[in-house]
Design an enzyme around this catalytic site. Structure first.
Site, short mmCIF file in Angstrom:
data_model
loop_
_atom_site.label_atom_id
_atom_site.label_comp_id
_atom_site.label_asym_id
_atom_site.label_seq_id
_atom_site.Cartn_x
_atom_site.Cartn_y
_atom_site.Cartn_z
N TYR A 1 -82.39 -11.43 20.15
CA TYR A 1 -81.93 -10.19 20.80
C TYR A 1 -82.53 -8.92 20.18
CZ TYR A 1 -78.15 -13.53 21.84
OH TYR A 1 -77.43 -14.63 22.20
N CYS B 1 -92.59 -20.99 11.03
CA CYS B 1 -93.90 -20.63 11.56
C CYS B 1 -93.79 -19.94 12.91
CB CYS B 1 -94.75 -21.88 11.66
SG CYS B 1 -94.86 -22.67 10.06
N GLU B 2 -93.23 -18.77 12.91
CA GLU B 2 -93.08 -17.95 14.11
C GLU B 2 -93.08 -16.50 13.65
OE1 GLU B 2 -91.94 -18.33 17.53
OE2 GLU B 2 -91.43 -20.46 17.56
N ARG C 1 -80.05 -14.50 15.90
CA ARG C 1 -79.77 -13.25 16.63
C ARG C 1 -80.90 -12.21 16.54
NH1 ARG C 1 -76.04 -10.02 15.99
NH2 ARG C 1 -75.55 -9.75 18.19
N GLY D 1 -64.13 -13.12 20.43
CA GLY D 1 -64.83 -14.01 19.50
C GLY D 1 -65.29 -13.20 18.31
N ARG D 2 -66.32 -12.37 18.56
CA ARG D 2 -66.96 -11.59 17.50
C ARG D 2 -65.96 -10.74 16.69
NH1 ARG D 2 -72.42 -10.04 18.27
NH2 ARG D 2 -72.03 -10.34 20.48
N TYR E 1 -71.58 -16.19 16.32
CA TYR E 1 -72.90 -16.49 16.89
C TYR E 1 -73.96 -16.67 15.80
CZ TYR E 1 -70.18 -14.74 20.78
OH TYR E 1 -69.18 -14.55 21.70
N GLU F 1 -60.07 -12.89 25.34
CA GLU F 1 -60.88 -13.99 24.79
C GLU F 1 -61.83 -13.44 23.72
OE1 GLU F 1 -63.03 -15.16 28.26
OE2 GLU F 1 -61.32 -16.11 29.23
N1 LLP Z 1 -65.28 -14.70 27.21
C1 LLP Z 1 -66.39 -15.00 27.90
C2 LLP Z 1 -66.28 -15.47 29.29
C3 LLP Z 1 -67.65 -14.88 27.27
O1 LLP Z 1 -68.75 -15.17 27.97
C4 LLP Z 1 -67.74 -14.45 25.93
C5 LLP Z 1 -69.01 -14.32 25.26
C6 LLP Z 1 -66.53 -14.14 25.25
C7 LLP Z 1 -65.33 -14.28 25.93
C8 LLP Z 1 -66.50 -13.69 23.82
O2 LLP Z 1 -67.11 -12.46 23.65
P1 LLP Z 1 -67.03 -11.66 22.27
O3 LLP Z 1 -65.61 -11.22 22.05
O4 LLP Z 1 -67.48 -12.57 21.19
O5 LLP Z 1 -67.95 -10.53 22.46
N2 LLP Z 1 -74.83 -14.85 21.44
C9 LLP Z 1 -74.61 -13.45 21.66
C10 LLP Z 1 -73.26 -13.19 22.30
C11 LLP Z 1 -73.05 -13.95 23.57
C12 LLP Z 1 -71.68 -13.76 24.12
C13 LLP Z 1 -71.42 -14.70 25.23
N3 LLP Z 1 -70.13 -14.59 25.81
C14 LLP Z 1 -74.76 -12.69 20.35
O6 LLP Z 1 -75.09 -13.31 19.35
O7 LLP Z 1 -74.61 -11.47 20.33
#
Ligand code: LLP
Length: 404
Positions: free
Chosen positions: A311, A338-339, A307, A270-271, A367, A268
């Site tokens: 973080y 304003c933060e 981000r 994303g990034r 993200y 799965e």
């Molecule tokens: N699968 C599950 C169950 C997840 O919770 C996530 C991300 C992914 C896949 C995808 O992960 P990736 O391949 O993108 O690392 N907002 C944060 C990242 C939060 C990720 C949440 N879960 C940021 O900006 O770094």
């Protein structure tokens, strides 16, 4: 995405041309980069033939999802909204997995009615709910059970998900209890073990530990899983200091793992698919000089990209027009909100900047827009795709009247 004659280009288009036409702040994505990332991802894991479900939470733009779908990827969704947009992008239900700790009955019902590939359940109560729904329809629903492997992902603590103190998944004891309870169920088919220990992981070691725990857990459970969903989490390089995940080693570890089990791997990501395929272009509204530091006040802010504020992470900020000389000067790049946390970067040396210069915030494809907000009642930025040297608006800039 690179400089040509000192001007930042996205594919073959001068970024200046884009901002002159569409204004700032703007999110810009490169089609070629998305394609390259998907092809690399597939190549890196070619030997294990995984099912790849793009994590929609990282970027939920409909046109981006259509591109991702065109390369054969499925979707990992975490809400009815994400499920609906994945379907709208043309992703077939049998390529969609649904994760998340708090899926409501309505969401579960919607997913079951669409006959999606897998519901990755995260608690006993959720499985009970799924069973109830399946029973009422007299059908058998395929689920995954998310194991919490109590593994430290060695990443930013706020995006770690696989430790026992995190809300995700169930511990081994509960995992086995669930398997025993639903073994003979007419309504629940436990097809998958799912696991996801965190995001922005740049070393193979946490994955190695995760695989070893998953292996031991399966052996202990004495259950065979058709699928093992290893989640996402593969990190990218936000700066030259970041390490790069060694995909070769990760893949070899999975190959070794699969020698013990006859399962198909699901990912799965994303990034790793969309992170470095997007930038924000922003204009300098003012430069405020103080004795120790010059504040570069940009028109992009924490509502556009949260981000760094959320973080404490860094995104490189580079000038649209690159000059040859740098000056020793403390610049702090901030937004107009304003933060105090509305700041992106602090540098000790940079090229000399002036009011109205354009800046590029790098690696915001994942993200970025999904976490943006209307804080301070600021409209959300426009999203633009560069493909085949053409520009296309893939999400309109919000107007103030839209939000009022
Ligand atoms: N699968 C599950 C169950 C997840 O919770 C996530 C991300 C992914 C896949 C995808 O992960 P990736 O391949 O993108 O690392 N907002 C944060 C990242 C939060 C990720 C949440 N879960 C940021 O900006 O770094």
């Amino acid at each position: 995405m690179k400089y040509k004659n000192g001007q930042y280009h996205i594919e073959n288009i001068n970024a200046e041309k884009i901002v002159r036409k569409f204004g700032t702040p703007s999110y810009i994505y490169s089609y070629d980069k998305i394609k390259e990332n998907i092809n690399n991802f597939k190549k890196n894991f070619k030997s294990i033939k995984p099912i790849i479900c793009f994590s929609v939470k990282s970027n939920a733009n409909l046109q981006i999802l259509k591109i991702i779908k065109s390369f054969g990827l499925g979707a990992d969704v975490v809400s009815k909204g994400e499920l609906m947009i994945a379907l709208k992008a043309g992703i077939k239900p049998d390529k969609i997995v649904f994760s998340g700790v708090g899926k409501t009955t309505k969401e579960l019902k919607f997913a079951i009615d669409r006959k999606i590939f897998l519901i990755n359940a995260e608690s006993e109560s959720e499985i009970l709910e799924i069973e109830k729904l399946a029973k009422s329809k007299n059908i058998k629903v395929k689920i995954g059970i998310r194991l919490n492997p109590d593994t430290d992902a060695n990443t930013i603590s706020k995006i770690s998900t696989g430790k026992k103190e995190n809300k995700f998944g169930v511990n081994l004891q509960t995992f086995i209890k669930i398997l025993n309870k639903y073994k003979g169920s007419n309504y629940i088919k436990m097809s998958c073990l799912s696991v996801h220990i965190g995001s922005q992981i740049t070393s193979h070691k946490p994955f190695q530990k995760m695989l070893s725990i998953v292996k031991k857990s399966i052996q202990k459970s004495n259950h065979s899983f058709e699928y093992i969903d290893l989640g996402g989490g593969m990190g990218i390089k936000y700066s030259h200091k970041d390490k790069k995940l060694n995909y070769k080693i990760y893949c070899k570890l999975i190959e070794k793992f699969l020698k013990s089990f006859n399962s198909r791997i699901i990912f799965e990501p994303g990034r790793s698919i969309i992170g470095n395929a997007g930038v924000i272009i922003s204009r300098i509204i003012y430069i405020k000089q103080t004795p120790k530091i010059d504040f570069i006040i940009m028109d992009a802010a924490m509502n556009d990209l949260i981000r760094p504020a959320l973080y404490g992470t860094n995104h490189s900020i580079i000038p649209l027009h690159k000059k040859k000389t740098r000056i020793s000067k403390k610049y702090e790049f901030v937004g107009p909100i304003c933060e105090t946390t509305d700041k992106f970067m602090l540098t000790k040396s940079y090229q000399k900047l002036k009011q109205n210069d354009y800046l590029i915030i790098c690696d915001v494809g994942a993200y970025g827009m999904v976490l943006s907000s209307n804080y301070n009642l600021r409209p959300k930025a426009v999203e633009i795709l560069v493909k085949n040297s053409k520009l296309k608006i893939i999400k309109k800039r919000q107007s103030i009247t839209d939000i009022i």
